[in-house]
Motif scaffolding. Sequence first.
Motif, PDB file in Angstrom:
ATOM      1  N   ARG A  85       0.823  -1.221   0.000  1.00 39.75           N
ATOM      2  CA  ARG A  85       0.000   0.000   0.000  1.00 39.75           C
ATOM      3  C   ARG A  85       0.849   1.260   0.000  1.00 39.75           C
ATOM      4  N   GLN A  86       2.058   1.161   0.552  1.00 45.44           N
ATOM      5  CA  GLN A  86       2.919   2.353   0.628  1.00 45.44           C
ATOM      6  C   GLN A  86       3.461   2.758  -0.743  1.00 45.44           C
ATOM      7  N   PHE A  87       3.380   1.865  -1.702  1.00 43.09           N
ATOM      8  CA  PHE A  87       4.007   2.149  -3.004  1.00 43.09           C
ATOM      9  C   PHE A  87       2.966   2.302  -4.116  1.00 43.09           C
ATOM     10  N   GLU A  88       1.686   2.312  -3.714  1.00 43.90           N
ATOM     11  CA  GLU A  88       0.607   2.455  -4.710  1.00 43.90           C
ATOM     12  C   GLU A  88       0.536   3.879  -5.239  1.00 43.90           C
ATOM     13  N   LYS A  89      -0.079   3.975  -6.434  1.00 44.88           N
ATOM     14  CA  LYS A  89      -0.319   5.304  -7.006  1.00 44.88           C
ATOM     15  C   LYS A  89      -1.625   5.844  -6.423  1.00 44.88           C
ATOM     16  N   LEU A  90      -1.654   7.143  -6.084  1.00 39.17           N
ATOM     17  CA  LEU A  90      -2.904   7.755  -5.636  1.00 39.17           C
ATOM     18  C   LEU A  90      -3.734   8.049  -6.880  1.00 39.17           C
ATOM     19  N   PRO A  91      -4.882   7.403  -7.054  1.00 34.94           N
ATOM     20  CA  PRO A  91      -5.574   7.491  -8.346  1.00 34.94           C
ATOM     21  C   PRO A  91      -5.942   8.916  -8.738  1.00 34.94           C
ATOM     22  N   GLN A  92      -6.408   9.729  -7.786  1.00 34.58           N
ATOM     23  CA  GLN A  92      -6.852  11.071  -8.163  1.00 34.58           C
ATOM     24  C   GLN A  92      -5.670  11.993  -8.496  1.00 34.58           C
ATOM     25  N   LEU A  93      -4.566  11.806  -7.796  1.00 35.63           N
ATOM     26  CA  LEU A  93      -3.470  12.764  -7.943  1.00 35.63           C
ATOM     27  C   LEU A  93      -2.379  12.276  -8.900  1.00 35.63           C
ATOM     28  N   GLY A  94      -2.320  10.975  -9.151  1.00 36.21           N
ATOM     29  CA  GLY A  94      -1.425  10.465 -10.199  1.00 36.21           C
ATOM     30  C   GLY A  94       0.019  10.244  -9.777  1.00 36.21           C
ATOM     31  N   PHE A  95       0.350  10.347  -8.494  1.00 36.43           N
ATOM     32  CA  PHE A  95       1.711   9.999  -8.067  1.00 36.43           C
ATOM     33  C   PHE A  95       1.630   8.954  -6.955  1.00 36.43           C
ATOM     34  N   THR A  96       2.787   8.284  -6.731  1.00 38.43           N
ATOM     35  CA  THR A  96       2.789   7.215  -5.720  1.00 38.43           C
ATOM     36  C   THR A  96       2.821   7.809  -4.312  1.00 38.43           C
ATOM     37  N   LYS A  97       2.323   7.040  -3.362  1.00 38.76           N
ATOM     38  CA  LYS A  97       2.351   7.498  -1.966  1.00 38.76           C
ATOM     39  C   LYS A  97       3.791   7.753  -1.520  1.00 38.76           C
ATOM     40  N   THR A  98       4.684   6.831  -1.872  1.00 31.12           N
ATOM     41  CA  THR A  98       6.086   7.007  -1.487  1.00 31.12           C
ATOM     42  C   THR A  98       6.907   7.335  -2.730  1.00 31.12           C
ATOM     43  N   GLY A  99       7.740   8.354  -2.629  1.00 33.78           N
ATOM     44  CA  GLY A  99       8.583   8.739  -3.752  1.00 33.78           C
ATOM     45  C   GLY A  99       9.955   8.072  -3.687  1.00 33.78           C
ATOM     46  N   SER A 100      10.807   8.444  -4.628  1.00 35.15           N
ATOM     47  CA  SER A 100      12.101   7.782  -4.781  1.00 35.15           C
ATOM     48  C   SER A 100      13.022   7.970  -3.569  1.00 35.15           C
ATOM     49  N   PHE A 101      13.088   9.192  -3.031  1.00 32.72           N
ATOM     50  CA  PHE A 101      14.068   9.438  -1.964  1.00 32.72           C
ATOM     51  C   PHE A 101      13.743   8.635  -0.709  1.00 32.72           C
ATOM     52  N   LYS A 102      12.462   8.636  -0.331  1.00 31.45           N
ATOM     53  CA  LYS A 102      12.094   7.899   0.883  1.00 31.45           C
ATOM     54  C   LYS A 102      12.220   6.395   0.654  1.00 31.45           C
ATOM     55  N   ALA A 103      11.826   5.930  -0.542  1.00 33.68           N
ATOM     56  CA  ALA A 103      11.896   4.489  -0.814  1.00 33.68           C
ATOM     57  C   ALA A 103      13.350   4.008  -0.778  1.00 33.68           C
ATOM     58  N   GLN A 104      14.247   4.806  -1.383  1.00 31.75           N
ATOM     59  CA  GLN A 104      15.664   4.435  -1.380  1.00 31.75           C
ATOM     60  C   GLN A 104      16.225   4.419   0.045  1.00 31.75           C
ATOM     61  N   PHE A 105      15.831   5.406   0.818  1.00 34.28           N
ATOM     62  CA  PHE A 105      16.275   5.521   2.209  1.00 34.28           C
ATOM     63  C   PHE A 105      15.791   4.312   3.028  1.00 34.28           C
TER      64      PHE A 105
END
Length: 429
Positions: free
Chosen positions: A39-59
């Motif tokens: 669920r943390q890596f899903e795309k938010l359907p209305q806004l079109g971006f994922t819940k977690t972005g690259s910097f936090k995911a890499q960290f």
Amino acid sequence: MRPKALIWFRNDLRIQDNELLTKGLDQFDIYPLFIFDDRQFEKLPQLGFTKTGSFKAQFLIESVEELKSSLQSLGSDLIVRKGLPESIIPELAKELKAKKVFTSKEVTTDEVSIEDHLEDSLFKIGVDFETCWQSTLFHEEDVPWPIKQVPEVFTQFRKEAEKAVEVRPLFDTPKELNTIENIELGLIPSLTELGITEQKFDKRSVVKFKGGEKAAWKRLKDYFWEKDLLKKYKSTRNGLIGADYSSKLSPWLAIGAISAKSVYYEIKKYEAERTKNQSTYWLFFELLWRDFFKFMAKKHGHKIFLQHGLSELAIDQENNQAKFDLWRKGETQEPFIDANMKELAKSGFMSNRGRQIVASYLMHNLKVNWTWGAAWFEHALIDYDPASNWLNWAYIAGVGNDPRNGRVFNVESQQQRHDPKGEYINLWS
Ligand SMILES: Cc1cc2nc3c(=O)[nH]c(=O)nc-3n(C[C@H](O)[C@H](O)[C@H](O)COP(=O)(O)OP(=O)(O)OC[C@H]3O[C@@H](n4cnc5c(N)ncnc54)[C@H](O)[C@@H]3O)c2cc1C
């Protein structure tokens, strides 16, 4: 042979001062586990971006890698899975014939509901479930109020809690753990496997943030002891450029690579060995804001994510996608706002002062739904923490815990005060 227990790591990715690594060690063979929650890596359907972005995911990936290697050096290991914890954990418990599952308690609705579901399904298969509270400085059992009566105003919370509560001592780090046998360990996923597009490091970033406990302590030692910056924190904390104006500990605190208690005891040590002044108190003061928002999140549940927040007020803000996109891309033509938004998008970080100003601008000037802004911060911030993020946004919107009913920041005067020569604007233009 001793019975087995699963130790499920969440936002507590460390071996120092971690209560989970004291739980049941005398009775159980422990099996540490981390789950990348889909669920943390899903795309938010209305806004079109994922819940977690690259910097936090890499960290996060780096923090899990380091936790695994620290556990290996103690003789144990880390089981890694990807999916939904409430499905994976009962299955694993069955496979291992585990008798118990330990984890840290969280405070926001989604996280608490996972704990509730898990408790239920484990109960059905005869597995015990035990949680511990360890994300704050002040323990929930030590504060002088039941959760429903925790004060709504920070100053009251701080004054009463400071009088009544002592920060509990640190937990010892185990010297050795049991080995792990007969279980597929699983691999740590890459960014691509999480569905995230990698963003490269931008050399204008305040700090090159690296996940894991070692980097957290390195940053603390640098800021406190080597550069000796803590003694002037109160006068520098509203800065915008570079590593030195504030501690930059937030990404590690959010993920639990260092505990708030550890930071507190380092402040005490610094006060004893170097200087005790308003600045050293002020870092503790800021950690109390963090505590306050966690208690508020627990108290108010799902309301912290709603546009009317903790109030029943009607709010004059609209879902205007065009204005929102200009804001989030740093294309509003308001140079100070745009510089901050570019810093966030390209580095995953923004100063506290910047966060306040851009949040105010989105909701009060552009009159765009503040929850969209909070969702963008959730995606973009390397230090995203649900309670701190959503309740800081609600505070500025006047639907949170601000006794003055919200904050409006004048962009021009803020720029004159904090970036009079336009250096920050030039840096991120
Ligand atoms: C709109 C908005 C959204 C925010 N979202 C987040 C978030 O998702 N995650 C997050 O950790 N912080 C958030 N903050 C709080 C704050 O901006 C960051 O904690 C801080 O800028 C991080 O930098 P630092 O570690 O150098 O902080 P320092 O100034 O060195 O402070 C030390 C620590 O105290 C805590 N802290 C400081 N200020 C706050 C605050 N206002 N609220 C809660 N905790 C605080 C943080 O853990 C921080 O690391 C938000 C603030 C605003 C206005």
